[in-house]
Design an enzyme around this catalytic site. Structure first.
Site, mmCIF file in Angstrom:
data_model
loop_
_atom_site.group_PDB
_atom_site.id
_atom_site.type_symbol
_atom_site.label_atom_id
_atom_site.label_comp_id
_atom_site.label_asym_id
_atom_site.label_seq_id
_atom_site.Cartn_x
_atom_site.Cartn_y
_atom_site.Cartn_z
ATOM 1 N N SER A 146 0.834 -1.201 0.000
ATOM 2 C CA SER A 146 0.000 0.000 0.000
ATOM 3 C C SER A 146 0.875 1.260 0.000
ATOM 4 O O SER A 146 1.633 1.480 -0.946
ATOM 5 C CB SER A 146 -0.963 -0.056 1.185
ATOM 6 N N ASP A 222 -10.101 -5.617 -3.235
ATOM 7 C CA ASP A 222 -9.503 -4.563 -2.409
ATOM 8 C C ASP A 222 -10.428 -3.349 -2.408
ATOM 9 O O ASP A 222 -10.761 -2.801 -3.462
ATOM 10 C CB ASP A 222 -8.143 -4.195 -2.996
ATOM 11 N N HIS A 255 -7.312 -6.060 0.906
ATOM 12 C CA HIS A 255 -6.137 -5.230 1.183
ATOM 13 C C HIS A 255 -5.363 -5.705 2.410
ATOM 14 O O HIS A 255 -4.415 -5.050 2.839
ATOM 15 C CB HIS A 255 -6.603 -3.777 1.404
#
Length: 283
Positions: A146, A222, A255
């Site tokens: 991320s 995600d 995620h």
């Protein structure tokens, strides 16, 4: 430096150290996994992990299951915190700015500039420290998740020749074009969007001096995919410039660290191929 944690793991040892950073202007922590070969004094390549928003050095070393892979390939793995910390360090009430949200850049704006120099720390100070105090070679790889995926891509692209491999999970590939990045860049770097390009992987790919192969894994479930991550922008930039990219999209994955743990072995194999690893790695 002071060691504050140590745990036996897969024949090696997971440690956490704290030290005073000149780049960050205060105390910080990092995790380091030393495979069995390193404990014997054998010099091993180093793989740096950069975590995402709200994380510390603890998230990756406790959730990802990285130690088994590091032991298998004979790699030292280093995981720093995601920002400077402390009462004297500027902060924001939001989760996506300030402490826990350093974005792996060197801030130029008040009140962030005195401490928020994560790029200087990750790319210069931390490797120097690791190579001085641990049995590490100068063979380096870098990866992250991320915000940390953004950090890994940008750090490798900004420093040609310094890293032999790079990969990312669910990276923010074009922070200049998404809300997370626009908020952070405005605060840390100011309103001049030309200055932002130096910290944006999609922009950097267009002028990259080195064609270091990129491996990116992205979950299709995600929740941040369409608004914050935008992997299609990286794919388009790499296709336009001929930059090598393997972009893998996985149905059903989100995620979280469940996603990271599922495909982490592939990333270690990707880095070990470039880094070499210990000749006496754990089987």
């Amino acid at each position: 430096m002071e060691r504050i944690e140590h745990h036996a793991s897969f024949g090696g040892r997971q440690e956490v150290w704290k030290h005073t950073s000149s780049a960050l202007g205060g105390e910080t922590r990092f995790g380091v996994y030393l495979p069995e070969a390193a404990l014997r004094g054998e010099r091993c390549p180093v793989l740096y992990w950069l975590s995402g928003l709200t994380c510390t050095e603890q998230n990756f070393i406790t959730k990802a299951g990285a130690q088994e892979h590091a032991a298998r390939h004979g790699l030292i793995v280093v995981a720093p915190d995601t920002s400077p910390r402390g009462d004297a360090v500027a902060n924001d009430a939001a989760y996506d700015l300030g402490q826990g949200a350093g974005f792996y850049l060197d801030a130029t704006q008040a009140p962030w500039a005195p401490h928020f120099r994560m790029q200087d720390y990750v790319a210069r100070e931390l490797p120097s420290l690791v190579e001085q105090h641990f049995p590490a070679t100068d063979a380096r790889g870098i990866f992250g998740h991320s915000m940390g995926g953004h950090g890994a891509l940008v750090t490798a692209l900004r420093h040609p020749g310094r890293y032999r491999s790079v990969s990312a999970f669910s990276p923010i590939v074009a922070p200049s074009q998404v809300p997370w990045g626009q908020k952070a860049f405005t605060a840390y770097l100011g309103d001049n969007r030309e200055a932002w390009a130096a910290w944006d992987a999609v922009a950097l790919v267009k002028t990259a001096q080195e064609r270091l192969a990129l491996l990116v894994d992205q979950g299709e479930a995600d929740e941040f995919l369409a608004t914050q991550l935008r992997p299609e922008l990286l794919a388009a930039a790499c296709e336009a410039t001929g930059h090598p990219l393997t972009l893998r999209r996985h149905a059903g994955y989100d995620h979280s660290y469940y996603f990271i743990a599922t495909f982490l072995a592939d990333h270690f194999a990707h880095h070990a191929k470039a880094l070499g690893g210990s000749k006496n790695a754990r089987s």
